[in-house]
Design a protein around this motif. Structure first.
Motif, PDB file in Angstrom:
ATOM      1  N   GLU A   1     -41.464 -46.392  -7.243  1.00 42.90           N
ATOM      2  CA  GLU A   1     -42.090 -47.553  -7.888  1.00 42.90           C
ATOM      3  C   GLU A   1     -41.086 -48.290  -8.766  1.00 42.90           C
TER       4      GLU A   1
ATOM      5  N   ASN B   1     -43.031 -30.347  -9.447  1.00 43.86           N
ATOM      6  CA  ASN B   1     -42.958 -31.682 -10.056  1.00 43.86           C
ATOM      7  C   ASN B   1     -42.143 -32.669  -9.219  1.00 43.86           C
TER       8      ASN B   1
ATOM      9  N   HIS C   1     -39.700 -34.785 -16.104  1.00 46.53           N
ATOM     10  CA  HIS C   1     -40.394 -33.932 -15.136  1.00 46.53           C
ATOM     11  C   HIS C   1     -39.865 -32.480 -15.139  1.00 46.53           C
TER      12      HIS C   1
ATOM     13  N   SER D   1     -38.010 -32.452   0.313  1.00 45.82           N
ATOM     14  CA  SER D   1     -38.414 -33.256  -0.833  1.00 45.82           C
ATOM     15  C   SER D   1     -37.209 -33.623  -1.705  1.00 45.82           C
TER      16      SER D   1
ATOM     17  N   HIS E   1     -42.546 -33.986  -6.172  1.00 44.60           N
ATOM     18  CA  HIS E   1     -43.291 -35.046  -5.491  1.00 44.60           C
ATOM     19  C   HIS E   1     -43.690 -36.163  -6.459  1.00 44.60           C
ATOM     20  N   GLU E   2     -44.152 -35.786  -7.655  1.00 46.52           N
ATOM     21  CA  GLU E   2     -44.535 -36.805  -8.636  1.00 46.52           C
ATOM     22  C   GLU E   2     -43.327 -37.609  -9.094  1.00 46.52           C
ATOM     23  N   LEU E   3     -42.190 -36.927  -9.292  1.00 48.34           N
ATOM     24  CA  LEU E   3     -40.962 -37.625  -9.681  1.00 48.34           C
ATOM     25  C   LEU E   3     -40.558 -38.610  -8.600  1.00 48.34           C
ATOM     26  N   TYR E   4     -40.690 -38.202  -7.361  1.00 45.44           N
ATOM     27  CA  TYR E   4     -40.301 -39.087  -6.246  1.00 45.44           C
ATOM     28  C   TYR E   4     -41.142 -40.367  -6.254  1.00 45.44           C
ATOM     29  N   LYS E   5     -42.401 -40.253  -6.459  1.00 49.66           N
ATOM     30  CA  LYS E   5     -43.292 -41.427  -6.473  1.00 49.66           C
ATOM     31  C   LYS E   5     -42.906 -42.391  -7.587  1.00 49.66           C
ATOM     32  N   GLU E   6     -42.654 -41.897  -8.783  1.00 56.69           N
ATOM     33  CA  GLU E   6     -42.336 -42.752  -9.914  1.00 56.69           C
ATOM     34  C   GLU E   6     -40.997 -43.469  -9.701  1.00 56.69           C
TER      35      GLU E   6
END
Length: 281
Positions: free
Chosen positions: A270, A260, A246, A211, A262-267
């Protein structure tokens, strides 16, 4: 007068002259000693006794050797054949030394005759050297042993290596790794893991490494996207804000809690897509 009486008289006169000389008195001439007397006097004081045995110490008629502590320094004898005493000798000292000399003179002298050397031993015949031993044939070396194939590292070792990757490559705090993956299992060191626990921890570490690797590639991609443009500083500030939001610090992605990432990666993905569309337009 016999020869012996003449000799004793001559010795007495000679001692009288010597005593007078020691006391500082004038010496009167004495009659010449006869030839026979002179020969007898020359016989005294020699180193050879009538038996032909050489002596090393001169003795008086009593068998006493001359001693400088009590006898006259001229080493002369009295008319009776005894040593002449030194002037002023203490009576007690004289008695003590005479007892000492008399005791020494009474001890028998044992002369050891030199031993006749024995006949030399005839040397034996030299030993004939034996024939040299013929060296044996050299031993043929055996076939070299094939090196053993190293055993595959266990899950505990693999887990420890994965943890090193997180610490060295992504700046993850080691204590955070322990708190996240080891403490829930009731241990605080990789060496304390059972084989089943090590397998479980290894899976969690490998997922953590993947990740962060993916997140780093995304950070590097968006940064490279704006190279040479006026937006470089804006992108750097934005990525730092994402990390802080994050739970990380100083823009270091390894400081972001594992939960945190995975959520940071998504943002970030985008945001990168938005910038890509903006730069195209």
């Amino acid at each position: 007068m016999g020869l012996m009486e003449q000799l004793l008289e001559a010795i007495g006169k000679l001692n009288a002259r010597l005593d007078a000389q020691e006391n500082g008195q004038p010496i009167k001439p004495v009659a010449t000693v006869g030839e026979s007397d002179e020969r007898m006097m020359q016989g005294t004081g020699t180193d050879e006794s009538p038996t032909g045995v050489l002596t090393t110490v001169e003795l008086d008629k009593n068998g006493i050797p001359w001693d400088e502590r009590i006898h006259a320094g001229t080493k002369r004898k009295n008319a009776d054949g005894s040593w002449s005493l030194k002037k002023g000798v203490d009576k007690d000292l004289y008695a003590e030394i005479m007892a000492e000399l008399t005791a020494a003179a009474s001890e028998p002298v044992v002369e050891t005759a030199p031993q006749k050397p024995g006949a030399p031993t005839k040397p034996g015949a030299p030993t004939k050297p034996g024939a040299p031993t013929k060296p044996g044939a050299p031993t043929k070396p055996g076939a070299p042993t094939a090196p053993q194939k190293p055993e595959a590292a266990g899950d505990t070792v693999k887990a420890a290596r994965a943890a090193n990757t997180l610490v060295n490559d992504f700046k993850v705090d080691y204590d955070v790794i322990v708190e996240t993956l080891l403490k829930p299992l009731g241990v605080d060191a990789f060496g304390s893991l059972t084989s089943e626990q090590a397998t479980e921890v290894l899976k969690g570490l490998e997922a953590w490494v993947k990740s962060l690797t993916d997140l780093k590639e995304e950070f590097d991609g968006i940064t490279k996207m704006v190279e040479g443009t006026e937006h470089v500083a804006t992108i750097a500030e934005g990525l730092t804000d994402f990390v802080t939001t994050h739970g990380g610090a100083d823009g270091v992605i390894g400081s972001v809690p594992h939960a945190n990432i995975h959520e940071l990666y998504k943002e970030v993905c985008e945001w990168a897509n938005q910038w890509e569309e903006f730069l195209k337009g």
